[in-house]
Design an enzyme around this catalytic site. Structure first.
Site, PDB file in Angstrom:
ATOM      1  N   HIS A 101       1.194  -1.442  -0.128  1.00 57.31           N
ATOM      2  CA  HIS A 101      -0.059  -0.083  -0.221  1.00 57.31           C
ATOM      3  C   HIS A 101       0.882   1.111   0.089  1.00 57.31           C
ATOM      4  O   HIS A 101       2.481   0.478   0.506  1.00 57.31           O
ATOM      5  CB  HIS A 101      -0.917  -0.104   1.318  1.00 57.31           C
ATOM      6  CG  HIS A 101      -2.376  -1.218   1.865  1.00 57.31           C
ATOM      7  ND1 HIS A 101      -1.233  -1.880   1.944  1.00 57.31           N
ATOM      8  CD2 HIS A 101      -3.326  -1.299   1.628  1.00 57.31           C
ATOM      9  CE1 HIS A 101      -2.720  -2.671   2.370  1.00 57.31           C
ATOM     10  NE2 HIS A 101      -3.259  -2.362   1.837  1.00 57.31           N
ATOM     11  N   ASP A 104       2.569   1.939   3.081  1.00 58.15           N
ATOM     12  CA  ASP A 104       3.105   1.272   4.158  1.00 58.15           C
ATOM     13  C   ASP A 104       4.602   2.057   3.725  1.00 58.15           C
ATOM     14  O   ASP A 104       5.559   1.025   4.537  1.00 58.15           O
ATOM     15  CB  ASP A 104       2.967  -0.124   3.269  1.00 58.15           C
ATOM     16  CG  ASP A 104       1.581  -0.832   3.300  1.00 58.15           C
ATOM     17  OD1 ASP A 104       1.220  -0.027   4.420  1.00 58.15           O
ATOM     18  OD2 ASP A 104       1.147  -1.578   2.452  1.00 58.15           O
TER      19      ASP A 104
END
Length: 435
Positions: A101, A104
């Site tokens: 993501h 992240d």
């Protein structure tokens, strides 16, 4: 560059089922040929960036337990340290893929523009690393559930400014996925649902979600992205009523908004359990409709009733999942992403490697069992026998007839069915021979 976090851990090797080395593969041999294809090419393993590197070990009742050299995760330089460690781990495992993501891999900025710049810097760093590594990008996605701006949804938010922010975020992530050669792009609507109908226009939210996903497909074609667009079903977490509850719900949604030929499903074992299904059920539903794209492999704690994202350890469950995947022809752009995390007491770098080794070995055992069952043909023969009646001319003709003609046959005594055994126990015993 390498980082000392994994300094004492050598690349993991296949040593066979008799090995007692805790950091060796006992069943996963990437070059072993199963049904005419290398095991690595069947399974297409991916490491989840969020669980392996971004998660800090918290739970609903307590905060961070892990101490990592890339903490705090609000520093740009630490994002690069995290990337160094991540690619070291990919090399140690021989992992062919990873997934991320946006949240992240980059620290949140004070504005979208600042977050964008930080994200682009990390993508530059990834691109440089990937140029000399084996590991590729299975898929990218956007985290549109963590920040407070998403508390009432992303594409389904009652505030059009949040819809716009979501569109800009997905564009950013799709561009990066395309640039890195990603083979899929995933959308999980973590907050696409509602808490109460007292403040929700359900029909409007679904229409906005459908239009948003059409925009995703339109943009895919505009930029020439050749990967697959995937949506990921999940019930009840965190929204009470998720619009993407399970595979069947998502398939119905995609058909309603004309997306059934453009979008496939990314199915997760833990989500299947939360929906009251088995993983094999969700996979079978998707494959029956030609809409299986990829899977997230993990397991839940069956006592907790929540999505605990543990590494898989149940060979029969995994074997039946891969049975349906192999039966449908196997993965194309999809693969097996370990959406799995350590337990919050598993503090050491070695634990992170061991968790993935165990998961990869379980999947290898499941794949080989599934292949053996398909090659033996016992389940397929049992299905053919059970439905043999539908192969007769009379049965085929009945499907093209009407109630009046069927009634005449039954009323005239031509049809008097007697129940037949489903043989479930015998079939379960059959599966147990292979797992």
């Amino acid at each position: 560059m390498t980082h000392p976090f994994f300094a004492d851990i050598a690349p993991v090797q296949y040593e066979g089922p008799d090995s007692d080395n805790p950091l060796a593969f006992r069943h996963y041999n990437p070059d072993e040929v199963v049904m005419g294809k290398r095991m690595e090419d069947h399974l297409r393993f991916a490491v989840a960036y969020w669980h392996s590197f971004a998660w800090e070990g918290g739970d609903p009742f307590g905060g961070q337990t892990f101490q990592r050299p890339w903490y705090p995760q609000d520093a740009v330089e630490n994002a690069k340290v995290k990337a160094d460690v991540a690619f070291d781990m990919f090399d140690i495992l021989g992992a062919p893929y990873f997934c991320w993501h946006d949240a992240d891999i980059r620290p949140e900025g004070d504005s979208f523009a600042e977050s964008f710049d930080r994200f682009q810097g990390v993508i530059d760093y990834f691109e440089d690393k990937m140029s000399t590594r084996k590991t590729k990008l299975l898929w990218g996605t956007a985290n549109m559930f963590g920040h407070r701006r998403w508390m009432a949804g992303a594409s389904t938010n009652p505030d059009p400014d949040v819809f716009a922010y979501a569109a800009a975020t997905v564009k950013m992530c799709m561009d990066a996925t395309h640039r890195l050669g990603g083979e899929n792009y995933v959308l999980w609507g973590g907050r696409e649902g509602y808490e109460t109908l007292l403040n929700t226009d359900l029909g409007q939210e679904l229409d906005h979600m459908g239009r948003f996903l059409n925009m995703v497909v339109e943009y895919k074609h505009k930029i020439g992205f050749k990967g697959t667009i995937l949506v990921e079903p999940k019930p009840q977490e965190p929204s009470k009523h998720q619009y993407d509850f399970d595979a069947a719900t998502c398939i119905g949604f995609l058909r309603k908004y004309g997306l059934e030929n453009e979008v496939k499903l990314n199915l997760e074992q833990g989500h299947a359990i939360l929906a009251g299904h088995s993983f094999e059920h969700e996979i079978a539903v998707a494959t029956a409709e030609g809409m299986l794209g990829s899977i997230d492999m993990n397991r839940n704690d069956y006592q907790s009733g929540w999505d605990t994202d543990q590494f898989p350890n149940n060979v029969p469950e995994v074997a039946l999942a891969y049975y349906h995947i192999l039966k449908s022809g196997g993965f194309t752009t999809g693969g097996t992403n370990f959406d799995a995390k350590l337990r919050r007491q598993s503090l050491d770098a070695e634990d992170l490697i061991a968790g993935h080794i165990g998961g990869m070995d379980i999947c290898a055992r499941g794949l080989k069992a599934a292949a053996a069952m398909l090659e033996d043909g016992g389940l397929e023969k049992a299905l053919a026998d059970r439905y043999a009646g539908w192969a007769t001319p009379e049965a085929k003709a009945m499907l093209d007839s009407d109630f009046d003609s069927i009634f005449a046959r039954v009323h005239g005594g031509e049809i008097a069915p007697e129940p037949r055994s489903g043989r479930q126990e015998q079939l379960e015993n059959y599966v147990n021979r292979f797992v």
